[in-house]
Design a protein around this motif. Structure first.
Motif, PDB file in Angstrom:
ATOM      1  N   VAL A 129       0.838  -1.207   0.000  1.00 37.78           N
ATOM      2  CA  VAL A 129       0.000   0.000   0.000  1.00 37.78           C
ATOM      3  C   VAL A 129       0.871   1.254   0.000  1.00 37.78           C
ATOM      4  CG1 VAL A 129      -1.617   1.370   1.380  1.00 37.78           C
ATOM      5  CG2 VAL A 129      -1.977  -1.093   1.114  1.00 37.78           C
ATOM      6  N   LEU A 130       1.926   1.261   0.803  1.00 34.15           N
ATOM      7  CA  LEU A 130       2.829   2.416   0.858  1.00 34.15           C
ATOM      8  C   LEU A 130       3.513   2.634  -0.483  1.00 34.15           C
ATOM      9  CD1 LEU A 130       4.258   4.660   2.434  1.00 34.15           C
ATOM     10  CD2 LEU A 130       5.922   2.946   3.221  1.00 34.15           C
ATOM     11  N   ALA A 133       0.960   4.114  -2.842  1.00 34.06           N
ATOM     12  CA  ALA A 133       0.672   5.505  -2.483  1.00 34.06           C
ATOM     13  C   ALA A 133       1.803   6.425  -2.903  1.00 34.06           C
ATOM     14  CB  ALA A 133       0.440   5.606  -0.978  1.00 34.06           C
ATOM     15  N   ASP A 134       3.039   5.986  -2.712  1.00 31.50           N
ATOM     16  CA  ASP A 134       4.191   6.819  -3.071  1.00 31.50           C
ATOM     17  C   ASP A 134       4.269   7.011  -4.578  1.00 31.50           C
ATOM     18  OD1 ASP A 134       6.312   8.385  -2.243  1.00 31.50           O
ATOM     19  OD2 ASP A 134       7.766   6.743  -2.306  1.00 31.50           O
ATOM     20  N   SER A 176       0.632   6.958   4.032  1.00 34.95           N
ATOM     21  CA  SER A 176       0.060   6.375   2.803  1.00 34.95           C
ATOM     22  C   SER A 176      -1.233   7.070   2.425  1.00 34.95           C
ATOM     23  CB  SER A 176      -0.193   4.874   2.991  1.00 34.95           C
ATOM     24  OG  SER A 176       1.005   4.166   3.174  1.00 34.95           O
ATOM     25  N   ARG A 185       5.330  14.269   0.543  1.00 32.09           N
ATOM     26  CA  ARG A 185       5.859  13.356   1.555  1.00 32.09           C
ATOM     27  C   ARG A 185       6.063  14.092   2.882  1.00 32.09           C
ATOM     28  NH1 ARG A 185       9.599  11.790  -2.833  1.00 32.09           N
ATOM     29  NH2 ARG A 185       8.795   9.887  -3.796  1.00 32.09           N
TER      30      ARG A 185
END
Length: 280
Positions: A129-130, A133-134, A176, A185
């Motif tokens: 997921v991270l 998202a990134d 996320s 970020r």
């Protein structure tokens, strides 16, 4: 729990609390590997008071501005549009989901959800997921946190509540969510740390009552671990905020997935028992 155990676990808490790798998972896994027993949810919550103290000091100017603007907005209607005042309200709103779910599932959080198989799966899934998202953030213009609105504040809040499951990561979940909503970020991380303050202070305060009772660790080692967590946590915040201004979250994603796979293998082949076991 011995003083050595407290020193190691306090350091581990400080080093992992603000990174998107799940501090509760690391405390749980390292204790199991060392044969120390599960330190327990009470120990984890109290040592988080140390890392949260690091947040209060590192972001002291931001927090002071938010508290001042929010307080003034209670009596001066015109100040309610102030970005800092709005941020204060959004932190309060974002704290509601984890407060409600934490109380509703208190027993499961301290027992069933500490199963190492759940921890391993959470590490892998939320690592993916991270990464997603990134990558999503990378193809859109990054918004400052001043553009936060009420629905998004609730989104951050529900993402934070997922951290009740060891392996998800409070910062990983909220960052996320922020990235998927288009924030930078740095903005997502900053708001993630600020959002955690009320929930962690409340949780740690409640769990303080359990320290020294039953199977929970004694006061001395717990307070020492909390201090170690504070000192190491402050250093990690400073490093992490600089790191993400120039780098992606890829190293953390790779680490999460590899750790999750290794943990599943250890449990599958009997090297580690999946249950929490006795508290150490």
């Amino acid at each position: 729990m011995t003083w050595l155990h407290a020193t190691v676990l306090g350091l581990l808490q400080g080093l992992t609390e603000f990174l998107p790798v799940s501090s509760s998972a690391h405390l749980r896994v390292f204790s199991a590997l060392a044969g120390w027993g599960d330190p327990g949810s009470a120990f984890t919550a109290v040592t988080q008071l140390g890392t949260e103290s690091a947040v209060l000091i590192y972001f002291r100017r931001d927090i002071a501005a938010i508290v001042k603007a929010w307080s003034v907005s209670l009596v001066v209607r015109e100040r309610r549009k102030d970005p800092d005042a709005r941020l204060g309200w959004f932190v309060i709103v974002g704290t509601v989901p984890i407060s409600v779910l934490g109380l509703a599932f208190q027993d499961a959080i301290g027992t069933g959800l500490r199963d190492l198989r759940i921890t391993a799966i959470a590490l892998i899934v939320f690592g993916v997921v991270l990464a997603f998202a990134d990558r999503t953030r990378a193809i859109r213009s990054a918004k400052p946190i001043s553009e936060l609105n009420l629905p998004q504040a609730l989104g951050f809040g529900f993402a934070q509540s997922l951290a009740l499951i060891p392996g998800v990561s409070r910062s990983g979940g909220t960052i996320s969510a922020g990235l998927m909503m288009g924030y930078s970020r740095e903005a997502a991380a900053r708001y993630s740390f600020l959002l955690a303050v009320p929930a962690v202070l409340a949780s740690g305060g409640l769990e303080l009552l359990k320290i020294g009772e039953g199977t929970a660790p004694a006061w001395g080692p717990t307070l020492w671990a909390t201090f170690i967590a504070f000192a190491s946590g402050y250093a990690v915040i400073a490093w992490f905020m600089k790191f993400i201004s120039r780098h992606s979250f890829t190293p953390f994603v790779v680490y999460r997935i590899l750790l999750g796979i290794a943990l599943l293998a250890l449990v599958t082949f009997g090297a580690l028992a999946p249950g929490a076991g006795p508290q150490g």
